[in-house]
Design a protein around this motif. Structure first.
Motif, PDB file in Angstrom:
ATOM      1  N   THR A   1     -77.805 -14.031 -20.531  1.00  0.00           N
ATOM      2  CA  THR A   1     -77.453 -15.099 -19.098  1.00  0.00           C
ATOM      3  C   THR A   1     -77.667 -14.403 -18.273  1.00  0.00           C
ATOM      4  OG1 THR A   1     -74.490 -14.521 -19.074  1.00  0.00           O
ATOM      5  CG2 THR A   1     -76.552 -16.362 -20.884  1.00  0.00           C
ATOM      6  N   GLY A   2     -78.096 -13.113 -18.120  1.00  0.00           N
ATOM      7  CA  GLY A   2     -77.345 -12.398 -17.091  1.00  0.00           C
ATOM      8  C   GLY A   2     -76.707 -11.225 -16.492  1.00  0.00           C
ATOM      9  N   ALA A   3     -75.448 -12.136 -16.886  1.00  0.00           N
ATOM     10  CA  ALA A   3     -74.062 -11.700 -16.463  1.00  0.00           C
ATOM     11  C   ALA A   3     -72.995 -11.532 -17.813  1.00  0.00           C
ATOM     12  CB  ALA A   3     -73.303 -13.019 -15.459  1.00  0.00           C
ATOM     13  N   GLY A   4     -72.422 -10.390 -18.146  1.00  0.00           N
ATOM     14  CA  GLY A   4     -71.683  -9.649 -19.078  1.00  0.00           C
ATOM     15  C   GLY A   4     -70.044  -9.487 -18.649  1.00  0.00           C
ATOM     16  N   GLU A   5     -69.420  -9.217 -18.695  1.00  0.00           N
ATOM     17  CA  GLU A   5     -68.012  -9.113 -18.609  1.00  0.00           C
ATOM     18  C   GLU A   5     -67.499  -7.833 -18.611  1.00  0.00           C
ATOM     19  OE1 GLU A   5     -65.704 -12.018 -21.175  1.00  0.00           O
ATOM     20  OE2 GLU A   5     -66.854 -13.979 -19.935  1.00  0.00           O
TER      21      GLU A   5
ATOM     22  N   ASP B   1     -63.405  -6.818 -15.639  1.00  0.00           N
ATOM     23  CA  ASP B   1     -63.488  -8.367 -15.530  1.00  0.00           C
ATOM     24  C   ASP B   1     -63.450  -8.753 -17.232  1.00  0.00           C
ATOM     25  OD1 ASP B   1     -64.019  -8.380 -13.211  1.00  0.00           O
ATOM     26  OD2 ASP B   1     -65.803  -8.374 -13.092  1.00  0.00           O
ATOM     27  N   ASP B   2     -63.300  -8.002 -18.009  1.00  0.00           N
ATOM     28  CA  ASP B   2     -62.961  -8.045 -19.233  1.00  0.00           C
ATOM     29  C   ASP B   2     -61.839  -8.089 -19.626  1.00  0.00           C
ATOM     30  OD1 ASP B   2     -61.736  -5.513 -18.163  1.00  0.00           O
ATOM     31  OD2 ASP B   2     -61.961  -5.001 -20.436  1.00  0.00           O
ATOM     32  N   VAL B   3     -61.536  -9.162 -20.765  1.00  0.00           N
ATOM     33  CA  VAL B   3     -60.984  -9.952 -21.597  1.00  0.00           C
ATOM     34  C   VAL B   3     -59.401  -8.446 -22.024  1.00  0.00           C
ATOM     35  CG1 VAL B   3     -59.832 -11.305 -23.344  1.00  0.00           C
ATOM     36  CG2 VAL B   3     -62.201 -11.170 -22.767  1.00  0.00           C
ATOM     37  N   ARG B   4     -58.862  -9.156 -21.427  1.00  0.00           N
ATOM     38  CA  ARG B   4     -57.039  -8.450 -21.192  1.00  0.00           C
ATOM     39  C   ARG B   4     -56.729  -8.388 -22.431  1.00  0.00           C
ATOM     40  NH1 ARG B   4     -58.746  -4.398 -18.026  1.00  0.00           N
ATOM     41  NH2 ARG B   4     -58.451  -4.907 -16.165  1.00  0.00           N
ATOM     42  N   ILE B   5     -56.540  -7.556 -23.658  1.00  0.00           N
ATOM     43  CA  ILE B   5     -55.560  -7.792 -25.311  1.00  0.00           C
ATOM     44  C   ILE B   5     -55.034  -7.084 -25.427  1.00  0.00           C
ATOM     45  CG2 ILE B   5     -57.807  -7.827 -26.137  1.00  0.00           C
ATOM     46  CD1 ILE B   5     -57.635  -5.396 -27.521  1.00  0.00           C
ATOM     47  N   SER B   6     -54.292  -6.294 -24.331  1.00  0.00           N
ATOM     48  CA  SER B   6     -52.956  -5.860 -24.689  1.00  0.00           C
ATOM     49  C   SER B   6     -52.780  -5.253 -23.549  1.00  0.00           C
ATOM     50  CB  SER B   6     -52.402  -5.010 -25.396  1.00  0.00           C
ATOM     51  OG  SER B   6     -53.032  -3.277 -25.204  1.00  0.00           O
TER      52      SER B   6
ATOM     53  N   GLY C   1     -73.054  -3.106 -16.748  1.00  0.00           N
ATOM     54  CA  GLY C   1     -73.772  -4.570 -16.499  1.00  0.00           C
ATOM     55  C   GLY C   1     -72.923  -5.594 -17.570  1.00  0.00           C
ATOM     56  N   TRP C   2     -72.336  -5.030 -18.785  1.00  0.00           N
ATOM     57  CA  TRP C   2     -71.691  -5.191 -19.656  1.00  0.00           C
ATOM     58  C   TRP C   2     -70.158  -4.530 -19.899  1.00  0.00           C
ATOM     59  CZ3 TRP C   2     -70.693  -2.486 -24.831  1.00  0.00           C
ATOM     60  CH2 TRP C   2     -71.366  -1.397 -24.895  1.00  0.00           C
ATOM     61  N   TRP C   3     -69.918  -2.814 -19.729  1.00  0.00           N
ATOM     62  CA  TRP C   3     -69.157  -2.494 -20.558  1.00  0.00           C
ATOM     63  C   TRP C   3     -67.863  -2.095 -19.363  1.00  0.00           C
ATOM     64  CZ3 TRP C   3     -69.192   3.188 -23.030  1.00  0.00           C
ATOM     65  CH2 TRP C   3     -68.176   3.514 -23.733  1.00  0.00           C
TER      66      TRP C   3
END
Length: 150
Positions: free
Chosen positions: A134-138, A142-147, A29-31
């Motif tokens: 909140t019950g919903a991770g990323e 669906d994570d933030v792309r940094i490079s 749910g988060w990684w």
């Protein structure tokens, strides 16, 4: 040896944070959504990332799982820079927050990949915070792309 260190406050109980760090559903749910394995001490958890170049993930042996206090993994498979390093989550209650003291310990040198991983760990720790609060991770993908390394 050098370490990646972070501190994050999560408005939840230590048990809720601990569960997100030790259950397959919590970790997914988060990684990364592609998480399998055994979160018990002595077990191995497999984390896979679809966009990553080979090796496309990490295998973590669970060295410690002290309820609502501490989780410790050793990287047993993955990129060479990660193998043999340890990932530690220490939890403590401060007012309405559970403080997560995070460490990715034992890097041989502060190379460019370590800098990238430090930033990615920060984004995933914020995903952990969001999941528990909140019950919903990323999690990946669906994570933030940094490079271009994602």
């Amino acid at each position: 040896m050098v370490d990646i260190l972070h501190r994050v406050g999560i408005t939840a109980s230590p048990k809720e944070v601990y569960d997100a760090l030790t259950t397959i559903d919590g970790l997914a749910g988060w990684w990364t959504r592609d998480t399998t394995g055994d979160g018990e001490v002595g077990g191995v958890i497999r984390f896979r990332f679809e966009a990553a170049p080979p090796p496309s993930g990490f295998d973590m042996k669970v060295l410690a799982a002290e309820p609502a206090e501490r989780v410790l993994w050793e990287v047993v498979e993955g990129p060479g820079e990660w193998v043999g390093t340890r990932i530690r989550f220490d939890l403590k209650q401060e007012d309405e927050y559970t403080i997560v003291l995070f460490a990715h310990e034992g890097w041989a040198a502060p190379n460019e990949f370590m800098h990238h991983c430090g930033t990615k760990w920060a984004t995933f720790l914020m995903s952990l915070k969001k999941l528990v609060e909140t019950g919903a991770g990323e999690p990946a993908p669906d994570d933030v792309r940094i490079s271009n390394w994602h």
